[in-house]
Motif scaffolding. Structure first.
Motif, short mmCIF file in Angstrom:
data_model
loop_
_atom_site.label_atom_id
_atom_site.label_comp_id
_atom_site.label_asym_id
_atom_site.label_seq_id
_atom_site.Cartn_x
_atom_site.Cartn_y
_atom_site.Cartn_z
N THR A 154 0.87 -1.17 0.00
CA THR A 154 0.00 0.00 0.00
C THR A 154 0.91 1.23 0.00
O THR A 154 2.13 1.10 0.09
CB THR A 154 -0.93 0.05 1.23
OG1 THR A 154 -0.16 0.38 2.40
CG2 THR A 154 -1.65 -1.27 1.46
N THR A 155 0.33 2.41 -0.04
CA THR A 155 1.16 3.62 -0.04
C THR A 155 1.91 3.80 1.27
O THR A 155 2.91 4.51 1.31
CB THR A 155 0.30 4.87 -0.31
OG1 THR A 155 -0.75 4.93 0.66
CG2 THR A 155 -0.30 4.83 -1.70
N THR A 156 1.45 3.18 2.33
CA THR A 156 2.13 3.30 3.62
C THR A 156 2.83 2.01 4.05
O THR A 156 3.39 1.95 5.15
CB THR A 156 1.14 3.74 4.73
OG1 THR A 156 0.02 2.85 4.73
CG2 THR A 156 0.67 5.15 4.50
N THR A 157 2.78 0.97 3.21
CA THR A 157 3.53 -0.27 3.49
C THR A 157 4.28 -0.65 2.22
O THR A 157 3.93 -1.62 1.54
CB THR A 157 2.60 -1.41 3.94
OG1 THR A 157 1.58 -1.62 2.95
CG2 THR A 157 1.94 -1.09 5.27
N GLN A 158 5.31 0.11 1.91
CA GLN A 158 6.05 -0.07 0.65
C GLN A 158 6.81 -1.39 0.60
O GLN A 158 7.15 -1.88 -0.49
CB GLN A 158 7.01 1.10 0.46
CG GLN A 158 6.31 2.44 0.26
CD GLN A 158 5.51 2.50 -1.02
OE1 GLN A 158 5.93 1.99 -2.05
NE2 GLN A 158 4.34 3.11 -0.96
N ALA A 159 7.08 -1.99 1.76
CA ALA A 159 7.77 -3.28 1.79
C ALA A 159 6.80 -4.42 2.09
O ALA A 159 7.22 -5.55 2.33
CB ALA A 159 8.88 -3.25 2.84
N GLY A 160 5.51 -4.12 2.08
CA GLY A 160 4.51 -5.14 2.40
C GLY A 160 3.94 -4.95 3.79
O GLY A 160 4.67 -4.54 4.71
#
Length: 213
Positions: free
Chosen positions: A73-79
């Protein structure tokens, strides 16, 4: 995150109306999670349709409580490192009178679940598993809207749809249909009966005092 709080006031003030709240997974489970818990607890006569697309689809694509583990997501770029939050289990634990879940493409089944929720004399929650093709699907390479919808069905009804997609929209099978239905006193009617009794008792006290005076 405040539609259920607003709807509670409306349902209490206008019991002649059938109040329906349409909300999202982030709206109902994060920002407004406390309102959802107490709406379930009270069992006031209204229906909540919770549209779950696993992301804050309308406000930037941030991670939500229902985002599957590992998804981008835009706030979980590493998953996403967090586990999925189950809205239906929360509603059941909080005391919701009726809880259901269905997939958007299962139109007939979804219609029947919503109809039963609307007819239920208390608080009902229906989780509608839907897709967010642009922000969520594209970022996670889940295909176009039609492909994402098929993966919903593959994940939710594995016996019927297994092997139709390489990667399910949600990587765990979820039960669908009416999950919980229980008989509980409807809050609005119970509250009105309670206040009527208070008014009656106060009137009796006033009559006694007047006679005694």
């Amino acid at each position: 995150g405040r539609p259920l709080a607003f709807a509670t006031g409306l349902a209490m003030a206008r019991p002649d109306l059938k109040v329906v709240v349409i909300t999202g997974d982030g709206d109902a489970l994060a920002i407004g999670g406390n309102h959802l818990i107490h709406a379930c607890r009270r069992n006031l006569d209204m229906t909540c349709l919770l549209l779950n697309n696993e992301v804050y689809g309308m406000t930037g694509g941030q991670v939500s409580p229902t985002t599957s583990a590992g998804r981008l997501t835009t706030t979980t770029q590493a998953g996403n490192p967090e586990p999925v939050f189950d809205a239906c289990k929360l509603a059941e634990a909080a005391g919701a009178g009726l809880v259901g879940r269905e997939v958007t493409m299962q139109v007939t089944r979804l219609r029947d679940v919503i109809r039963e929720a609307l007819d239920y004399p208390g608080f009902s929650l229906v989780e509608v598993i839907s897709d967010c093709t642009e922000i969520y699907g594209r970022k996670n390479d889940l295909g176009d809207s039609a492909e994402m919808t098929m993966s919903h069905k593959a994940a939710m009804r594995p016996d019927a749809y297994r092997n139709t997609v390489d990667q399910p929209f949600r990587p765990n099978a979820l039960e669908t249909g009416i999950l919980v239905r229980q008989d509980r006193p409807e809050y609005g009617a119970a509250y009105r009966a309670h206040t009527a009794k208070i008014v009656e008792n106060e009137a009796k006290k006033a009559g006694v005092n007047k006679a005694g005076g």
